[in-house]
Write a protein that holds these residues in place. Sequence first.
Motif, PDB file in Angstrom:
ATOM      1  N   ASP A  75      11.934  -7.738  -9.241  1.00  6.16           N
ATOM      2  CA  ASP A  75      11.144  -7.429  -8.059  1.00  6.16           C
ATOM      3  C   ASP A  75       9.668  -7.541  -8.442  1.00  6.16           C
ATOM      4  OD1 ASP A  75      10.606  -6.548  -5.515  1.00  6.16           O
ATOM      5  OD2 ASP A  75      10.887  -4.425  -5.978  1.00  6.16           O
ATOM      6  N   TYR A 113       3.889  -7.270  -7.022  1.00  2.00           N
ATOM      7  CA  TYR A 113       2.501  -7.050  -7.476  1.00  2.00           C
ATOM      8  C   TYR A 113       2.051  -8.147  -8.429  1.00  2.00           C
ATOM      9  CZ  TYR A 113       3.555  -2.640  -5.293  1.00  2.00           C
ATOM     10  OH  TYR A 113       3.927  -1.698  -4.365  1.00  2.00           O
ATOM     11  N   SER A 143       6.649 -11.131  -1.929  1.00  2.00           N
ATOM     12  CA  SER A 143       6.405 -11.138  -0.487  1.00  2.00           C
ATOM     13  C   SER A 143       4.923 -11.249  -0.176  1.00  2.00           C
ATOM     14  CB  SER A 143       6.995  -9.887   0.165  1.00  2.00           C
ATOM     15  OG  SER A 143       6.077  -8.835   0.174  1.00  2.00           O
ATOM     16  N   SER A 176       3.449  -9.186   1.656  1.00  2.00           N
ATOM     17  CA  SER A 176       2.968  -7.837   1.985  1.00  2.00           C
ATOM     18  C   SER A 176       1.725  -7.445   1.214  1.00  2.00           C
ATOM     19  CB  SER A 176       4.058  -6.805   1.713  1.00  2.00           C
ATOM     20  OG  SER A 176       5.084  -6.932   2.650  1.00  2.00           O
ATOM     21  N   ARG A 197       6.158  -8.432   7.655  1.00  2.00           N
ATOM     22  CA  ARG A 197       7.535  -8.500   7.153  1.00  2.00           C
ATOM     23  C   ARG A 197       7.969  -9.935   6.817  1.00  2.00           C
ATOM     24  NH1 ARG A 197       7.122  -5.201   4.900  1.00  2.00           N
ATOM     25  NH2 ARG A 197       9.318  -4.893   4.446  1.00  2.00           N
TER      26      ARG A 197
HETATM   27  C1  LIG Z   1       8.364  -2.211  -6.124  1.00  2.00           C
HETATM   28  C2  LIG Z   1       8.387  -2.589  -4.697  1.00  2.00           C
HETATM   29  N1  LIG Z   1       9.309  -3.449  -4.276  1.00  2.00           N
HETATM   30  C3  LIG Z   1       9.377  -3.825  -3.000  1.00  2.00           C
HETATM   31  C4  LIG Z   1       8.484  -3.338  -2.065  1.00  2.00           C
HETATM   32  C5  LIG Z   1       8.654  -3.776  -0.644  1.00  2.00           C
HETATM   33  O1  LIG Z   1       7.616  -4.466  -0.128  1.00  2.00           O
HETATM   34  P1  LIG Z   1       7.771  -5.336   1.199  1.00  2.00           P
HETATM   35  O2  LIG Z   1       9.104  -5.036   1.800  1.00  2.00           O
HETATM   36  O3  LIG Z   1       6.657  -4.891   2.074  1.00  2.00           O
HETATM   37  O4  LIG Z   1       7.684  -6.764   0.754  1.00  2.00           O
HETATM   38  C6  LIG Z   1       7.525  -2.405  -2.453  1.00  2.00           C
HETATM   39  C7  LIG Z   1       6.612  -1.822  -1.477  1.00  2.00           C
HETATM   40  O5  LIG Z   1       5.881  -0.902  -1.691  1.00  2.00           O
HETATM   41  C8  LIG Z   1       7.456  -2.033  -3.812  1.00  2.00           C
HETATM   42  O6  LIG Z   1       6.552  -1.179  -4.259  1.00  2.00           O
END
Ligand SMILES: Cc1ncc(COP(=O)(O)O)c(C=O)c1O
Length: 395
Positions: A210, A213, A238, A240, A249
């Motif tokens: 994942d 960042y 993503s 985001s 989203r």
């Molecule tokens: C470690 C981690 N994974 C996934 C996400 C999900 O982010 P999003 O669904 O907005 O892409 C977050 C969001 O804070 C996160 O901190």
Amino acid sequence: MFYIKKEFSERVKRLPKYIFVEIEQLLVEKRKQGVDLIPLGIGDPDLPTPELIITELIEQVKKPENQNYPASMGEDFFREAVSRWYKVRFNVDLDPKEEISNVLGGKEGVANIARAFVNPGDVVLCPNPGYPVYENGATKLCDAEPVSMPILSENQFLPDLNKIEKKYVKKAKLMYLNYPNNPTGAIAPKEFLKKAVDFAEDNGFFIVYDNPYSEFTFGNYIAPSILQIDHNHVEINSASKMFNMTGFRCGWVAGDKDIINGLRNVKSQIDSGCPKFIQRAVSKGLDEYNSNNKPDIVQETVDIYEKRRNILVKGLNDFGWKTAKPKATFYVWTQIPKKYSDIGCMEFVKKLINIGVVITPGIGFGQYGEGFVRFALTQPEERLKEAIERIKTIL
Ligand SMILES: Cc1ncc(COP(=O)(O)O)c(C=O)c1O
């Protein structure tokens, strides 16, 4: 008379009680009293989505061809843009036809990957402290067993893979890893990723890496992709955080084609995809990246977080709250000050709320987060300075 059964399913009953109830109540009370709260709790950027992306979105939303059902795995143009981004950013080749899927934000990818591969009773290895969706939305809602991998400061917040009990390793179906890490701000050297990949392959499970960042790194550090090490796993990212688009989203999962196929199968039965105009706007952002490695639309945000990080970390250290500078993310993870170590992170956070500073207790990310708190750098410099002044008064 009739009786309608509304009892929650066993799997929903397994979800944890919401531990922030008392904090929420305290916040409501403080708001009523008119206390000026400085919100450093949630990881939701305060910065706007780049103009370039918004302009594209407005253009694209007007077009009738972007107003009907999208494909749940993402449109061809979107997967092609992600594939180009992987080539530019990581020098990784991905076939947009088979090795990429769109997701409705990384969170959806984290949860639905498990739905495709995890059976009741299977083990899912989850970092602790960690993003709660690994244990809950993914594992528990598949009737599977989350097994915590402690990520501790004495091990640079990396899991000690040799310490995971053999019986769990044998039953593991997948492992979540997340670097740059939420909540600790830690990074993972490529050697660790290689070790993790070997460990997973020796034991017959795959890694869901994942990586939301990946772009928020400071100084010379550049975050890797696990797909640079090996193609048998998947990675989630993503728009985001990358483009300040948490509300839109739109994300993607990339990597092994069989894993992507499983995810696509699940998604096709659950959702109808991210709106095409949003996919167009995110593709525009990715192509901006592709034509200009780490473009201003990303770098300006990183620079802002870096300055904020420096202000907060210096401010806390200046009055004796020892806090390390994270190399990545927009979080600062630190042990609660000695003076308060016996009350635990939850009570400490309540003390800070009383002076209008809102941060997240480490326990919210799992039991190994006890004794820590997380600051999100999602407020302007002046507000961070104000938070520091207030914290000084109770230390
Ligand atoms: C470690 C981690 N994974 C996934 C996400 C999900 O982010 P999003 O669904 O907005 O892409 C977050 C969001 O804070 C996160 O901190």
